[in-house]
Each structure stands twice: as C-alpha cells, then as structure tokens.
Design an enzyme around this catalytic site. Sequence first.
Site, mmCIF file in Angstrom:
data_model
loop_
_atom_site.group_PDB
_atom_site.id
_atom_site.type_symbol
_atom_site.label_atom_id
_atom_site.label_comp_id
_atom_site.label_asym_id
_atom_site.label_seq_id
_atom_site.Cartn_x
_atom_site.Cartn_y
_atom_site.Cartn_z
ATOM 1 C CD GLN A 1 4.344 3.019 4.327
ATOM 2 O OE1 GLN A 1 4.743 2.806 5.450
ATOM 3 N NE2 GLN A 1 5.138 3.368 3.354
ATOM 4 C CG PHE A 2 0.841 8.961 2.096
ATOM 5 C CD1 PHE A 2 0.973 9.299 0.754
ATOM 6 C CD2 PHE A 2 1.855 9.331 2.974
ATOM 7 C CE1 PHE A 2 2.079 9.984 0.301
ATOM 8 C CE2 PHE A 2 2.961 10.017 2.536
ATOM 9 C CZ PHE A 2 3.083 10.344 1.195
ATOM 10 C CB THR A 3 3.772 5.362 0.080
ATOM 11 O OG1 THR A 3 4.161 4.460 1.112
ATOM 12 C CG2 THR A 3 4.325 6.756 0.356
#
Length: 157
Positions: free
Chosen positions: A85-87
């Site tokens: 989950q890069f966000t």
Amino acid sequence: MRIVVQKVSRASVDVIPESDNEEPFIPQSIDRGFMLLVGVADTDGPDQVAWLARKIAHLRVFEDDNGKMNKSILDVGGSVLSISQFTLFADVRRGNRPGFTGAGEPHHAEQVWHDFNRELASYGLTVKEGRFGAHMQVSLTNDGPVTINYDTDELMH
C-alpha cells in the site's frame, strides 16, 4: 515502513486485471488474524523488517478467557493477509491531490514487502499476499474494531 494492522474475523483480496495479458490471480482469504496494509520507503531494509515482524507477531490484541487483550496472533493461531500500500505515504499538506514521493522505488519496495512477509512466516504464521502494484479489491471484517498504526521512522528511534 508504515503498516496499518487491522484485527479481523475475515479478510480477502482479489486483483482487478488491467489487461488480458496479466497473470491470473487466485483470490486470497483468511479468517481470524491480521489484515496488514504495508508501505515501504527507500530507507527501509532488514532492520525495519525484523523489528516490525517481531512487534506484529507478538502484538497482544486478542482476548483471553477474561475478555482482556492479552493474546497474540501466535497464541490464537491466526493468519495474516498482507497488502502492499504505497498510499500510506500520501503527502496531503498542499492542494487536494496527494503526493507519494515518500513511497519507495517499486523494485525496492516490492523486495522489502516480500522480505517482511517471509519474516512474519518465519514465526510460524500463515501469510497470504495481495499482488504488488496491482489494482486490488480488499474486503475485511474488522474485529473490535482494532486498528493499530506502525511507522518505523517514529517508533524505532
């Protein structure tokens, strides 16, 4: 690394194919355990992986016979569903469109995410994964609700 731990009674992930050439994905699901959202920075490596895996494997948020949160996922035989989950690195200080410059370069982030999942599995946990960089649909039933955030930049110093 930034990780959101959600204690779940069930969780699942499926990949939304973006082309006909994309390798098929077998949907993954778990029952009792943790659904993890995992973000990796370029500065993350073996120290962060080992520290977080140990902390999460021993996190005591499952109820004992007295209803107190005294048991770990190891104690209850739970499983892990790990989602990249890069966000989690969203920078929303300016404007309305988040920036993600704090997120790790994809090749590095994917390697660290897989290393983290292997480290969790080394504790005897069943660890299932989404697909790195894919458009996924994630479903979960948060139990408690219990949600815990870890950020190695804040916690390891």
